[in-house]
Motif scaffolding. Structure first.
Motif, mmCIF file in Angstrom:
data_model
loop_
_atom_site.group_PDB
_atom_site.id
_atom_site.type_symbol
_atom_site.label_atom_id
_atom_site.label_comp_id
_atom_site.label_asym_id
_atom_site.label_seq_id
_atom_site.Cartn_x
_atom_site.Cartn_y
_atom_site.Cartn_z
ATOM 1 N N THR A 245 -12.998 -23.003 -28.184
ATOM 2 C CA THR A 245 -13.266 -23.040 -27.016
ATOM 3 C C THR A 245 -13.891 -22.546 -25.710
ATOM 4 O OG1 THR A 245 -11.247 -23.532 -25.784
ATOM 5 C CG2 THR A 245 -11.990 -25.636 -27.029
ATOM 6 N N ARG A 246 -15.255 -24.122 -25.355
ATOM 7 C CA ARG A 246 -15.833 -22.955 -24.223
ATOM 8 C C ARG A 246 -15.767 -24.105 -22.539
ATOM 9 N NH1 ARG A 246 -18.404 -19.836 -28.073
ATOM 10 N NH2 ARG A 246 -20.480 -20.603 -27.526
ATOM 11 N N VAL A 247 -14.933 -24.270 -22.068
ATOM 12 C CA VAL A 247 -15.140 -25.258 -21.041
ATOM 13 C C VAL A 247 -15.269 -25.222 -19.729
ATOM 14 C CG1 VAL A 247 -13.613 -27.385 -19.539
ATOM 15 C CG2 VAL A 247 -12.685 -25.996 -21.601
ATOM 16 N N ASP A 248 -16.213 -26.096 -19.632
ATOM 17 C CA ASP A 248 -17.770 -26.057 -18.274
ATOM 18 C C ASP A 248 -16.554 -25.794 -17.079
ATOM 19 O OD1 ASP A 248 -18.730 -27.571 -15.877
ATOM 20 O OD2 ASP A 248 -20.207 -26.839 -17.152
ATOM 21 N N PRO A 249 -16.632 -24.895 -16.032
ATOM 22 C CA PRO A 249 -15.391 -25.008 -15.322
ATOM 23 C C PRO A 249 -15.723 -26.044 -14.036
ATOM 24 C CG PRO A 249 -17.229 -22.910 -15.023
ATOM 25 C CD PRO A 249 -17.536 -24.111 -15.917
ATOM 26 N N ARG A 250 -16.424 -27.116 -13.835
ATOM 27 C CA ARG A 250 -16.194 -28.035 -13.431
ATOM 28 C C ARG A 250 -15.472 -29.236 -14.268
ATOM 29 N NH1 ARG A 250 -22.617 -29.543 -13.617
ATOM 30 N NH2 ARG A 250 -22.489 -29.083 -15.331
ATOM 31 N N ILE A 251 -15.476 -29.167 -15.412
ATOM 32 C CA ILE A 251 -14.480 -30.272 -16.646
ATOM 33 C C ILE A 251 -13.322 -29.309 -15.957
ATOM 34 C CG2 ILE A 251 -14.171 -30.662 -18.223
ATOM 35 C CD1 ILE A 251 -17.013 -30.786 -19.193
ATOM 36 N N SER A 252 -12.889 -27.608 -16.264
ATOM 37 C CA SER A 252 -12.114 -27.208 -16.090
ATOM 38 C C SER A 252 -11.223 -28.339 -14.525
ATOM 39 C CB SER A 252 -12.510 -26.102 -16.364
ATOM 40 O OG SER A 252 -12.581 -25.709 -17.125
ATOM 41 N N THR A 253 -11.706 -27.640 -13.846
ATOM 42 C CA THR A 253 -10.894 -28.073 -12.390
ATOM 43 C C THR A 253 -11.111 -29.775 -12.197
ATOM 44 O OG1 THR A 253 -12.678 -26.752 -11.288
ATOM 45 C CG2 THR A 253 -11.558 -28.416 -10.101
ATOM 46 N N ALA A 254 -11.571 -30.515 -13.286
ATOM 47 C CA ALA A 254 -10.854 -31.704 -13.122
ATOM 48 C C ALA A 254 -9.910 -32.580 -14.000
ATOM 49 C CB ALA A 254 -12.295 -33.149 -13.868
ATOM 50 N N LEU A 255 -9.781 -31.056 -14.881
ATOM 51 C CA LEU A 255 -8.424 -31.672 -16.455
ATOM 52 C C LEU A 255 -7.427 -31.120 -15.348
ATOM 53 C CD1 LEU A 255 -10.327 -30.654 -19.620
ATOM 54 C CD2 LEU A 255 -9.846 -32.826 -18.698
ATOM 55 N N ALA A 256 -7.545 -29.698 -14.299
ATOM 56 C CA ALA A 256 -6.028 -29.537 -13.608
ATOM 57 C C ALA A 256 -5.960 -30.577 -13.081
ATOM 58 C CB ALA A 256 -7.238 -28.102 -13.253
#
Length: 735
Positions: A245-256
């Motif tokens: 999995t290579r998560v888009d940084p914008r999605i990583s921030t939202a998921l956090a």
């Protein structure tokens, strides 16, 4: 001397009469020359005497006879005008040609002295001047006539040139319109897709999933709609790649912020994209009567249309145009049967005009009618429909020029645009419900790009309609593979175009074609020639171009006419697929609008592939005018020719290596080029059809889209093998 003096004089007067009636004074009148000569004998004698050019012409014509005849005839045609006038007067008497004693040979061109021995006086000088003026006037009239004839001939030549220039301009205009309409259709399709994406939850889920886990390469995608021939190649997905999995940084921030792990979101998105399989639905309703009625293209080719009914659900499979019919009556022969009630959907097997050309007329009548087809067929249909509109317009123009009643076309540009909005793309393998438990499933049929057969299911009952099929692989498309959903159908409706052909060796035909091209073009520009291949715009032209690119990579190939737009669609539709088609590039190029006239002069070695396939119209006619008189060229016909088509007449002329003139439109052409035919059929022959029928294993078989006599022979063959062949008419499932 072969004629008596009297006979010779009569012949001279008759020739003078012919010259007189051909003058502008009598040009518009129908005059009996011998009668005119008899009534105007004396005046014609004066005409000969007064017109030096006429005397000289007659003297040349009768030189041998004048060498030994009456002196007055010699004087009449002599160079001396006064002597000619005197001889003309003397020849008016009752016995003007009595030969004197001691006659001697007279010299042609001599004259008579003023005193001619018969007591005749010298002619009046005023009469001589009048005669000379008359002669000059006649000479001027003849010169004016000759000039008018030259001007007329020049005008005719110029008219022919302008007519050809106009034809070329009209072709360029049509091609530009075709490109414009294709781009407009593509833009409309993209806008429709964009509008659909605005409310498409699975599409949004796919975008989010791509941001979490980049999708595998196109060759590794597994789709329920995939062609079964490609499943194995596209089914391998690496486990390591799936786990990464290579998560888009914008999605990583939202998921956090929400404390949701990427793995959990991925599982949710996978659930949206691939919901759990539902239990197989069991038909619990009342048994439905399933009926199929051929409305066109049953025992003939053209206007294909099948009406399938299941209870109150009615759908059409295909709606084509019939060739060589008035355009206000060119739809399926019995389409009125379908128009008596509602139509829930129309399924198009492929984009050829004889299967899909009537659709805009139906969507104009039924504005909400869904048009179901494969994505490739959806991309091709607007170009084909727009070309039909241009054909209708030209037909109306021809009627207007001939002052004939103007027939109403089935549809125009607005109806084509409306039909485009009714297209619903369905991939092969996907089950689509039409209404109340009646479903359809498309499957690849070979033939051309996008061609599909269809299985119509109503509960446990199934009808399979193949459309046009090819079981052999072509350069442009793979062959048909029977899907599981079609096996054991209650009825198989199968085309029978070549059911009378007991077997053809496609590879041998390809080799024959390649050899004829290689022999004509040679291996150098200095020794090479040109080859014209008239081909159908959709399917055949692309097959020819791909064959040449694969087998003769050093031979230049031009694609002209609508075939070049279709080739572009072929490339776009297959780009990124397991079988990308690269038609253009290297030695294959399209003829750009406006370049044809220059290429007619400069393209001296290579192959031109263009429409129309039967030499009825289009750029093929323009190229044929240049190529047929060329002994270093060849015209190779690539398919079926109607008996009343120019292509058929040209093949008949070429049989037995005969040569002669060939009428092509308004032109008479000398046929010096090599003319031959080769086969690149996109239809299954008898052997292929038999294999498909056996593979499907349907309860009943119906033959359509063929010649009745050959269908009967093939049906007898199938019956002897234990198969149930039903007549080509209304069929109803019976228990």
């Amino acid at each position: 001397m072969s004629q008596t003096p009297a006979q010779l004089l009569d012949a001279m007067i008759l020739d003078a009469a012919r010259a007189a009636v051909e003058s502008p004074m009598y040009a518009e009148e129908q005059i009996d020359v011998p009668g005119f000569a008899k009534v105007n004998r004396e005046k014609l004698l004066d005409l000969i005497a007064c017109v030096p050019t006429l005397r000289a012409e007659l003297a040349r014509k009768y030189r041998d006879d004048l060498a030994d005849t009456h002196p007055r005839l010699v004087a009449l045609l002599g160079a001396d005008g006064a002597g000619s006038v005197a001889a003309a007067k003397a020849l008016r008497g009752p016995r003007p040609l009595r030969m004197p004693r001691g006659r001697t040979r007279a010299r042609v061109g001599g004259g008579l002295p003023s005193g001619n021995g018969d007591g005749q006086r010298s002619p009046d000088p005023a009469a001589i001047r009048r005669s000379e003026r008359f002669g000059r006037r006649l000479a001027e009239v003849r010169a004016a006539r000759d000039q008018a004839r030259a001007q007329r001939d020049y005008a005719r030549t110029e008219t022919d040139r302008l007519r050809r220039d106009l034809e070329a301009a009209e072709q360029d205009r049509d091609e530009s319109l075709a490109v414009s309409e294709a781009l407009r259709a593509e833009l409309a399709a993209e806008r429709a897709r964009a509008a659909k994406l605005a409310t498409d939850v699975p599409a949004a889920a796919a975008v989010l999933r791509a941001a979490l886990l980049p999708p595998p390469a196109p060759a590794s995608v597994v789709d329920v709609d995939i062609d079964p021939r490609e499943r194995e190649a596209e089914g391998a997905v690496g486990a390591a790649q799936a786990a990464e999995t290579r998560v888009d940084p914008r999605i990583s921030t939202a998921l956090a912020k929400t404390e949701v792990t990427p793995e959990l979101l991925l599982a949710i998105l996978d659930g949206v994209l691939a919901p759990p399989a539902q239990a197989e639905q069991v038909w619990v309703g009342e048994p439905r009567e399933i009926v199929l009625t051929p409305l066109g293209g049953g025992t003939h080719i053209g206007g294909s249309c099948m009406l399938v009914s299941a209870g109150d659900v009615r759908l059409l499979v295909d709606a084509g145009m019939r060739p060589r019919k008035p355009m206000d009556d060119a739809g399926p022969e019995h389409i009125d049967v379908a128009l008596t009630g509602r139509i829930d959907a129309i399924v198009i097997t492929h984009a050829h005009n004889d299967h899909a050309g009537y659709v805009p007329a139906l969507t104009a009548r039924y504005p909400n009618l869904p048009v179901i087809c494969t994505p490739d067929t959806a991309a091709l249909l607007p170009t084909m429909w727009n070309d039909s509109v241009r054909v209708f317009e030209r037909a109306r123009d021809d009627c207007a020029q001939r002052d004939e009643p103007l027939a109403e076309p089935p549809y125009g540009q607005p109806q084509v645009l409306a039909a485009q909005h009714r297209i619903r793309e369905v991939r092969c393998g996907r089950v689509v419900e039409i209404a109340d438990g009646v479903t359809i499933t498309l499957f690849p049929a070979g033939h051309i790009l996008g061609a599909a057969g269809v299985v119509v299911s109503a509960g446990p009952n199934r009808i399979t309609v193949t459309g046009d099929v090819s079981d052999l692989e072509q350069a442009s498309v793979p062959g048909l593979v029977v899907p599981e959903v079609a096996r054991g159908s209650d009825l198989l409706v199968i085309e029978s175009t070549y059911c009378g052909d007991h077997g053809s060796n496609r590879e041998a035909e390809v080799e024959k074609f390649v050899r004829m091209v290689a022999e004509t073009v040679g291996d150098s520009a200095a020794a090479g020639g040109r080859v014209l291949v008239p081909a159908f715009a959709l399917g055949r032209a692309q097959e020819v171009a791909l064959t040449l690119r694969n087998r003769l990579p050093d031979v230049p190939v031009l694609i002209d006419g609508m075939a070049k737009e279709i080739a572009t669609i072929y490339e776009k539709q297959t780009a990124g697929s397991a079988r990308p088609l690269e038609i253009y590039g290297d030695q294959v190029s399209a003829v750009r609008p406006g370049d044809r006239q220059q290429l007619l002069r400069t393209f001296r070695r290579g192959v031109v592939v263009t429409t129309s396939g039967m030499l009825t119209a289009g750029p093929a006619v323009t190229w044929a005018r240049s190529i047929l008189p060329d002994p270093d060229a060849a015209l190779l016909i690539a398919g079926y020719q109607d008996e009343d088509s120019p292509g058929f007449e040209l093949l008949e002329l070429a049989e037995g290596d005969r040569r002669g003139t060939f009428a092509l439109g308004r032109d008479e052409l000398e046929v010096n080029a090599r003319v031959a035919k080769f086969g690149l059929s996109a239809h299954a022959d008898r052997r292929g059809l038999s294999s498909i029928i056996t593979d499907v294993g349907a309860r009943d078989v119906m033959l359509v889209h063929g010649v009745a006599s050959k269908q009967r022979d093939f049906a007898d063959n199938l019956t002897r093998r234990g198969l149930s062949v039903v007549p080509t008419r209304r069929w109803q499932l019976t228990e």
